[in-house]
Design a protein around this motif. Structure first.
Motif, PDB file in Angstrom:
ATOM      1  N   VAL A 119     -84.061 -13.846   2.754  1.00  0.00           N
ATOM      2  CA  VAL A 119     -82.190 -14.473   2.212  1.00  0.00           C
ATOM      3  C   VAL A 119     -82.039 -13.211   3.830  1.00  0.00           C
ATOM      4  O   VAL A 119     -82.289 -12.629   4.511  1.00  0.00           O
ATOM      5  N   GLY A 120     -81.372 -14.277   4.737  1.00  0.00           N
ATOM      6  CA  GLY A 120     -80.772 -13.106   5.489  1.00  0.00           C
ATOM      7  C   GLY A 120     -78.252 -13.160   5.276  1.00  0.00           C
ATOM      8  O   GLY A 120     -78.111 -13.441   4.510  1.00  0.00           O
ATOM      9  N   TYR A 121     -78.384 -12.379   5.468  1.00  0.00           N
ATOM     10  CA  TYR A 121     -77.197 -11.525   5.141  1.00  0.00           C
ATOM     11  C   TYR A 121     -76.747 -11.194   6.758  1.00  0.00           C
ATOM     12  O   TYR A 121     -77.108 -10.415   7.643  1.00  0.00           O
ATOM     13  N   ARG A 122     -75.452 -10.936   6.450  1.00  0.00           N
ATOM     14  CA  ARG A 122     -74.164 -10.698   7.570  1.00  0.00           C
ATOM     15  C   ARG A 122     -75.211  -8.979   8.019  1.00  0.00           C
ATOM     16  O   ARG A 122     -74.639  -8.408   7.216  1.00  0.00           O
ATOM     17  N   LEU A 123     -74.586  -8.474   9.287  1.00  0.00           N
ATOM     18  CA  LEU A 123     -75.450  -7.210   9.763  1.00  0.00           C
ATOM     19  C   LEU A 123     -74.732  -6.740  10.471  1.00  0.00           C
ATOM     20  O   LEU A 123     -72.986  -6.970  10.738  1.00  0.00           O
ATOM     21  N   GLY A 124     -74.112  -5.065  11.254  1.00  0.00           N
ATOM     22  CA  GLY A 124     -73.651  -4.135  10.749  1.00  0.00           C
ATOM     23  C   GLY A 124     -71.849  -4.774  11.381  1.00  0.00           C
ATOM     24  O   GLY A 124     -71.268  -4.774   9.944  1.00  0.00           O
ATOM     25  N   ASN A 138     -68.539  -4.591   2.867  1.00  0.00           N
ATOM     26  CA  ASN A 138     -68.918  -4.996   1.816  1.00  0.00           C
ATOM     27  C   ASN A 138     -69.382  -6.018   2.063  1.00  0.00           C
ATOM     28  O   ASN A 138     -70.285  -6.914   0.887  1.00  0.00           O
ATOM     29  N   LEU A 139     -69.832  -6.903   2.795  1.00  0.00           N
ATOM     30  CA  LEU A 139     -69.224  -8.610   2.713  1.00  0.00           C
ATOM     31  C   LEU A 139     -70.902  -8.766   2.915  1.00  0.00           C
ATOM     32  O   LEU A 139     -71.708 -10.177   2.419  1.00  0.00           O
ATOM     33  N   GLY A 140     -72.131  -8.036   3.495  1.00  0.00           N
ATOM     34  CA  GLY A 140     -73.356  -8.351   3.597  1.00  0.00           C
ATOM     35  C   GLY A 140     -73.909  -8.361   2.287  1.00  0.00           C
ATOM     36  O   GLY A 140     -74.713  -8.902   1.861  1.00  0.00           O
ATOM     37  N   LEU A 141     -73.020  -7.628   1.174  1.00  0.00           N
ATOM     38  CA  LEU A 141     -73.898  -7.895  -0.069  1.00  0.00           C
ATOM     39  C   LEU A 141     -72.573  -8.983  -1.056  1.00  0.00           C
ATOM     40  O   LEU A 141     -73.849  -9.172  -1.527  1.00  0.00           O
ATOM     41  N   TRP A 142     -71.806  -8.939  -0.439  1.00  0.00           N
ATOM     42  CA  TRP A 142     -70.754 -10.275  -1.122  1.00  0.00           C
ATOM     43  C   TRP A 142     -72.121 -11.654  -0.603  1.00  0.00           C
ATOM     44  O   TRP A 142     -72.283 -12.498  -1.076  1.00  0.00           O
ATOM     45  N   ASP A 143     -72.849 -11.463   0.567  1.00  0.00           N
ATOM     46  CA  ASP A 143     -73.903 -12.582   1.114  1.00  0.00           C
ATOM     47  C   ASP A 143     -74.509 -12.735   0.199  1.00  0.00           C
ATOM     48  O   ASP A 143     -75.278 -13.617  -0.269  1.00  0.00           O
ATOM     49  N   GLN A 144     -76.002 -11.406  -0.508  1.00  0.00           N
ATOM     50  CA  GLN A 144     -76.441 -11.255  -0.550  1.00  0.00           C
ATOM     51  C   GLN A 144     -76.205 -12.275  -2.262  1.00  0.00           C
ATOM     52  O   GLN A 144     -77.128 -12.808  -2.513  1.00  0.00           O
ATOM     53  N   VAL A 145     -74.971 -11.074  -2.615  1.00  0.00           N
ATOM     54  CA  VAL A 145     -74.683 -11.773  -4.169  1.00  0.00           C
ATOM     55  C   VAL A 145     -74.785 -13.832  -3.904  1.00  0.00           C
ATOM     56  O   VAL A 145     -75.347 -14.632  -4.899  1.00  0.00           O
ATOM     57  N   GLU A 146     -74.544 -13.657  -3.024  1.00  0.00           N
ATOM     58  CA  GLU A 146     -74.065 -15.365  -2.958  1.00  0.00           C
ATOM     59  C   GLU A 146     -75.207 -16.587  -3.133  1.00  0.00           C
ATOM     60  O   GLU A 146     -75.956 -17.693  -3.599  1.00  0.00           O
ATOM     61  N   ALA A 147     -76.877 -15.965  -2.375  1.00  0.00           N
ATOM     62  CA  ALA A 147     -77.668 -16.220  -2.127  1.00  0.00           C
ATOM     63  C   ALA A 147     -78.616 -16.198  -3.517  1.00  0.00           C
ATOM     64  O   ALA A 147     -79.050 -16.992  -3.866  1.00  0.00           O
TER      65      ALA A 147
END
Length: 407
Positions: A119-124, A138-147
């Motif tokens: 999985v990729g997620y948003r960074l920085g 915490n948008l990268g963490l939300w990305d992981q939940v969506e994955a």
């Protein structure tokens, strides 16, 4: 690689998002571009250890993509399906991508009859900026939940069992998994967790500190973050990191990462909460993890001392928390030191034992003088141990060079 033939998907788009917006499922299950894209990012600070990635991918904010690797034989009636392992990459929340060839799960899937999702997620700043009126954090963490939701809804098409999901990750990816244990929206989306060198004491920050760094970033950027060009964002991110190092003397903590008390993370991170059922966790670190990082003013001492302080002590404390919360916990320390490598059992050295190929890891400095056949011989044993844990939560006897840690 030996074993059954495998299928590796092209990059698949698991979500879309506007800049600084929450991810959402794509309107239709369209694949990503053939080459895929990685979140805009600077070069990794570990290029001297790992080597730079050999596959150069375009950078784009349309980066919420994953890859699935599964045995090619997918019977029409496979019930309940194969165990699923979902990989979250490291990179200090500032570099990396799940679709890189480093993270190809071909050998793991072929040898162990499992499905691997990277999985990729948003960074920085794009993934973790906290700035009033701009980004909620915490948008990268939300990305992981969506994955994880994507896997629940779609992995059966690849022969995977959505009810038998193990998360495994390294460094920032491992820390993400630890935090997902506390995220209500992630409950029921995974059963087991493997934490590889999670920097528990170095990767999260309170909201007031994150707000302050967000203002520092905005001042360096000098324009609206919602419309700034990605290159300008990365330049401001680098200046923010330099200012943080100057202020704190800490050379290890990235300027942007998960923030406690900002959705979806609760204000307290312990004791851990878990998906339904009895939780099972495998955790560990590498004997020379800190050889990958230079000393800083507040992080001095030998590699062994620094590794003990940053990894061993916090992870040992986590074991106690997990066990008190009712988890079954297994620990390890990796003492594999490739001949000819100046880094020893360094940060990231276990990744080629689990994922990737001879070409992906060719000329990696941390692998020293070993040829791929020697790396693969060790990796085969480690892949078997990780897959056995993913099947039923039993670590069993860990293979050399893993040292089992007693509770």
């Amino acid at each position: 690689m030996t074993g059954r033939p495998v299928f590796r998907s092209g990059p698949l788009r698991y979500a879309t998002a506007e800049r600084f917006g929450r991810p959402r499922p794509p309107a239709s299950p369209t694949p990503a571009t053939p080459a895929g894209a990685v979140c805009p990012q600077p070069p990794s600070r570990l290029d001297a250890v790992m080597g730079p990635p050999r596959d150069r991918r375009p950078q784009s904010e349309d980066c919420l993509q994953l890859a699935v690797t599964a045995p090619a034989d997918r019977p029409a009636r496979m019930s309940p399906g194969r165990p699923v392992l979902i990989w979250f990459h490291g990179g200090g929340f500032s570099s990396g991508a799940g679709i890189l060839d480093w993270y190809d799960g071909g050998a793991l899937a072929a040898e162990q009859d499992v499905v691997v999702v990277s999985v990729g997620y948003r960074l920085g700043a794009l993934g973790y900026l906290l700035l009033d009126g701009v980004s909620a954090g915490n948008l990268g963490l939300w990305d992981q939940v969506e994955a994880l939701r994507w896997v629940r809804d779609h992995i059966a098409r690849f022969g995977g069992d959505p009810g038998n999901v193990t998360l495994f990750g390294q460094s920032a990816g491992a820390l993400s998994i630890r935090l997902l244990m506390d995220v209500p929206e992630a409950r029921g989306l995974f059963r087991r967790a493997i934490l590889q060198s999670a920097p528990l004491a170095a990767g999260i920050r309170p909201a007031d500190e994150a707000h302050d760094l967000g203002r520092v970033f905005a001042a360096h950027l000098g324009t609206d973050p919602r419309t700034a060009e990605p290159d300008r964002m990365l330049a401001a991110q680098a200046r923010t990191a330099a200012e943080q190092r100057r202020r704190t003397g800490n050379f290890l903590i990235p300027p942007f990462g998960p923030v406690i008390g900002i959705g979806p993370l609760p204000a307290e991170t312990g004791p851990p909460s878990f998906p339904e059922g009895t939780p099972e966790v495998l955790y560990g670190w590498n004997g020379d993890d800190m050889s990958a990082f230079p000393e800083g003013p507040d992080d001095t001492g030998s590699v062994a001392e620094r590794t003990r302080r940053v990894y061993e002590a916090p992870l040992t404390a986590l074991r106690g928390e997990l066990e008190r919360a009712g988890a079954r916990v297994h620990g390890y320390r990796l003492d594999w030191r490739p001949p000819g490598s100046p880094f020893g059992a360094t940060h990231c050295v276990e990744i080629p034992l689990l994922l990737g190929s001879a070409d992906a890891w060719r000329n990696s400095p941390m692998l020293g003088d070993l040829d791929w056949a020697q790396v693969d011989a060790v990796g085969r044993r480690m892949r078997a141990a990780w897959a056995a844990f993913a099947r039923d939560g039993a670590a069993g006897p860990l293979p050399t060079p893993l040292v089992a840690l007693a509770g």
